[in-house]
Scaffold this motif. Sequence first.
Motif, PDB file in Angstrom:
ATOM      1  N   LEU A 281      63.182  50.139  42.143  1.00  0.00           N
ATOM      2  CA  LEU A 281      63.423  49.675  43.507  1.00  0.00           C
ATOM      3  C   LEU A 281      64.913  49.677  43.845  1.00  0.00           C
ATOM      4  N   PRO A 282      65.321  50.470  44.834  1.00  0.00           N
ATOM      5  CA  PRO A 282      66.731  50.439  45.232  1.00  0.00           C
ATOM      6  C   PRO A 282      67.073  49.115  45.919  1.00  0.00           C
ATOM      7  N   ALA A 283      68.347  48.764  45.906  1.00  0.00           N
ATOM      8  CA  ALA A 283      68.780  47.491  46.492  1.00  0.00           C
ATOM      9  C   ALA A 283      68.707  47.500  48.014  1.00  0.00           C
ATOM     10  N   ASP A 284      68.748  48.684  48.620  1.00  0.00           N
ATOM     11  CA  ASP A 284      68.688  48.784  50.078  1.00  0.00           C
ATOM     12  C   ASP A 284      67.273  49.102  50.518  1.00  0.00           C
ATOM     13  N   GLY A 285      66.865  48.479  51.626  1.00  0.00           N
ATOM     14  CA  GLY A 285      65.541  48.737  52.162  1.00  0.00           C
ATOM     15  C   GLY A 285      64.886  47.454  52.620  1.00  0.00           C
ATOM     16  N   PRO A 286      63.636  47.568  53.037  1.00  0.00           N
ATOM     17  CA  PRO A 286      62.916  46.390  53.531  1.00  0.00           C
ATOM     18  C   PRO A 286      62.553  45.443  52.390  1.00  0.00           C
ATOM     19  N   PRO A 287      62.222  44.203  52.727  1.00  0.00           N
ATOM     20  CA  PRO A 287      61.812  43.242  51.702  1.00  0.00           C
ATOM     21  C   PRO A 287      60.568  43.722  50.951  1.00  0.00           C
ATOM     22  N   GLU A 288      60.490  43.353  49.695  1.00  0.00           N
ATOM     23  CA  GLU A 288      59.341  43.672  48.848  1.00  0.00           C
ATOM     24  C   GLU A 288      58.822  42.368  48.239  1.00  0.00           C
ATOM     25  N   LEU A 289      57.525  42.120  48.379  1.00  0.00           N
ATOM     26  CA  LEU A 289      56.926  40.928  47.806  1.00  0.00           C
ATOM     27  C   LEU A 289      56.633  41.184  46.331  1.00  0.00           C
ATOM     28  N   LEU A 290      57.342  40.447  45.461  1.00  0.00           N
ATOM     29  CA  LEU A 290      57.113  40.552  44.027  1.00  0.00           C
ATOM     30  C   LEU A 290      55.781  39.912  43.661  1.00  0.00           C
ATOM     31  N   GLY A 291      55.449  38.813  44.334  1.00  0.00           N
ATOM     32  CA  GLY A 291      54.181  38.156  44.075  1.00  0.00           C
ATOM     33  C   GLY A 291      54.198  36.691  44.454  1.00  0.00           C
ATOM     34  N   ASP A 292      53.152  35.987  44.034  1.00  0.00           N
ATOM     35  CA  ASP A 292      52.972  34.573  44.346  1.00  0.00           C
ATOM     36  C   ASP A 292      52.888  33.762  43.058  1.00  0.00           C
ATOM     37  N   LEU A 293      53.446  32.551  43.118  1.00  0.00           N
ATOM     38  CA  LEU A 293      53.349  31.583  42.021  1.00  0.00           C
ATOM     39  C   LEU A 293      52.774  30.290  42.564  1.00  0.00           C
ATOM     40  N   ALA A 294      52.019  29.582  41.725  1.00  0.00           N
ATOM     41  CA  ALA A 294      51.522  28.251  42.081  1.00  0.00           C
ATOM     42  C   ALA A 294      51.648  27.353  40.861  1.00  0.00           C
ATOM     43  N   LEU A 295      52.263  26.187  41.050  1.00  0.00           N
ATOM     44  CA  LEU A 295      52.399  25.185  39.992  1.00  0.00           C
ATOM     45  C   LEU A 295      51.512  23.992  40.310  1.00  0.00           C
ATOM     46  N   ALA A 296      50.862  23.443  39.264  1.00  0.00           N
ATOM     47  CA  ALA A 296      49.943  22.311  39.419  1.00  0.00           C
ATOM     48  C   ALA A 296      50.611  21.027  38.928  1.00  0.00           C
ATOM     49  N   LEU A 297      50.781  20.084  39.819  1.00  0.00           N
ATOM     50  CA  LEU A 297      51.523  18.856  39.522  1.00  0.00           C
ATOM     51  C   LEU A 297      50.981  18.078  38.334  1.00  0.00           C
ATOM     52  N   GLU A 298      49.716  17.718  38.351  1.00  0.00           N
ATOM     53  CA  GLU A 298      49.200  16.837  37.302  1.00  0.00           C
ATOM     54  C   GLU A 298      49.287  17.489  35.922  1.00  0.00           C
ATOM     55  N   THR A 299      48.969  18.779  35.846  1.00  0.00           N
ATOM     56  CA  THR A 299      49.072  19.490  34.566  1.00  0.00           C
ATOM     57  C   THR A 299      50.525  19.558  34.119  1.00  0.00           C
ATOM     58  N   CYS A 300      51.432  19.894  35.039  1.00  0.00           N
ATOM     59  CA  CYS A 300      52.857  19.953  34.698  1.00  0.00           C
ATOM     60  C   CYS A 300      53.371  18.582  34.247  1.00  0.00           C
TER      61      CYS A 300
END
Length: 165
Positions: free
Chosen positions: A82-101
């Motif tokens: 991926l070049p540094a110039d260009g439109p945004p790219e979504l790497l992905g999604d993360l979700a953290l769970a409070l009680e487990t953490c």
Amino acid sequence: MELDIAIEAPWPSPPDWEALALRAAAALAQVAPELANPRLSVSLLFADDAEVHELNREWRGKDKPTNVLSFPMLERAKLLALPADGPPELLGDLALALETCRREAADKGISLEDHAVHLIIHGLLHLAGYDHELGPAEAREMELLEIKALAQLGIADPYGDHDET
């Protein structure tokens, strides 16, 4: 890397979770340069166990909560090219769970903040294509990157005393 952060009501304040997540991403980008690309965007959800349980059941077929879920959107080869110039790219999604953490942090005798930072770094590495479940060499590579990023933030090695050579 830009983080789009949603913090659900159960996560305690302080600390400033958004600032913590941004510091974690910046530290990781210094040891995993592919994550320093300014085009990258990540969605990060601080949720409760119930929400993460539902996501885990729906998307991974696992009927239980977990500490962090990673949903990659960009293949590793494309990320590396991926070049540094260009439109945004979504790497992905993360979700953290409070009680487990919270429970894991207490079991380890560390703060919720430090554990959450570790899990954010861990999840971001998964989004970048690292996978500790592929074998011992891959697990070691991922752990060393986590240890180096955490050390920049003054957070101790979560895996014990590793020789980084």
